[in-house]
Design an enzyme around this catalytic site. Sequence first.
Site, PDB file in Angstrom:
ATOM      1  N   TYR A  97     -14.860  -2.225 -15.556  1.00 50.06           N
ATOM      2  CA  TYR A  97     -14.069  -3.363 -15.111  1.00 50.06           C
ATOM      3  C   TYR A  97     -14.845  -4.306 -14.190  1.00 50.06           C
ATOM      4  CZ  TYR A  97     -10.200  -0.623 -16.969  1.00 50.06           C
ATOM      5  OH  TYR A  97      -9.372   0.094 -17.797  1.00 50.06           O
TER       6      TYR A  97
ATOM      7  N   HIS B  20      -9.714  -9.550 -13.757  1.00 49.68           N
ATOM      8  CA  HIS B  20      -8.734  -8.777 -12.987  1.00 49.68           C
ATOM      9  C   HIS B  20      -9.349  -8.176 -11.719  1.00 49.68           C
ATOM     10  CE1 HIS B  20      -4.576  -7.884 -13.296  1.00 49.68           C
ATOM     11  NE2 HIS B  20      -4.631  -6.637 -13.698  1.00 49.68           N
TER      12      HIS B  20
ATOM     13  N   ASN C 288      -2.000  -1.150 -11.085  1.00 50.45           N
ATOM     14  CA  ASN C 288      -0.542  -0.995 -11.074  1.00 50.45           C
ATOM     15  C   ASN C 288      -0.015  -0.097  -9.962  1.00 50.45           C
ATOM     16  OD1 ASN C 288      -0.832  -2.547 -13.334  1.00 50.45           O
ATOM     17  ND2 ASN C 288       0.012  -1.050 -14.750  1.00 50.45           N
TER      18      ASN C 288
ATOM     19  N   ASP D 298      -6.433 -11.934  -8.572  1.00 53.34           N
ATOM     20  CA  ASP D 298      -6.560 -12.894  -9.665  1.00 53.34           C
ATOM     21  C   ASP D 298      -5.221 -13.560  -9.951  1.00 53.34           C
ATOM     22  OD1 ASP D 298      -5.776 -10.189 -10.640  1.00 53.34           O
ATOM     23  OD2 ASP D 298      -5.664 -11.193 -12.584  1.00 53.34           O
TER      24      ASP D 298
ATOM     25  N   ASN E 237       1.106  -7.123 -11.505  1.00 56.27           N
ATOM     26  CA  ASN E 237       1.498  -5.729 -11.259  1.00 56.27           C
ATOM     27  C   ASN E 237       0.936  -5.152  -9.966  1.00 56.27           C
ATOM     28  OD1 ASN E 237       3.144  -5.532 -13.514  1.00 56.27           O
ATOM     29  ND2 ASN E 237       1.451  -4.928 -14.835  1.00 56.27           N
TER      30      ASN E 237
END
Length: 190
Positions: free
Chosen positions: A14, A19, A66, A91, A112
Amino acid sequence: MYLIVGLGNPDKKYDLTRHNIGFDAVDMISKEYNAPVKKIKFKAIIGEAQIGGERVILAKPQTYMNLSGESVREIASFYKIKPHNIIVFHDDISLPVGKVRIRKKGSDGGHNGLKSIIYQLVSDEFPRVKIGVGAPDNKDYDLADYVLGKFTKGDLEKIIPVLKECSKMAECMIKQGADTAMNKYNGKEF
């Protein structure tokens, strides 16, 4: 005392995704204040800095986006940090790439990570720095794929100046308050 949280996902895959811009912001703040974020505690990687004369915990939750609120709640509870002294960098797809919008409080806006923080703190009264990552051109494009995608070279040229400014944004919010930071940074070109 303050808590600065960058939202993102912990796996290497990631890194440099849209994100994870919150993690990137905390990394830049960490670098600017020579405050390594290395210690694993409270379901996060944390560090400590002095910013604007205040003690500040820097945190990158390792719970995945989340569940970010679990980490934020644990840190805030341990250090007795009130929501209005928690600054969240994240973001935002509703803003063009490289634009910033600072808010003193508000809803999760469909994010989230924010939803989890609001749920865990039982409050939406924490300031946040929304960093624009744009939205997919194709309305049928899967949003999850988009935010978990890497920045294009052109996008990075717009994002890097914003990341370099994150330390100043954080210091302004701590020393002068969110209202001053909003007036100074909302709508600004970097």
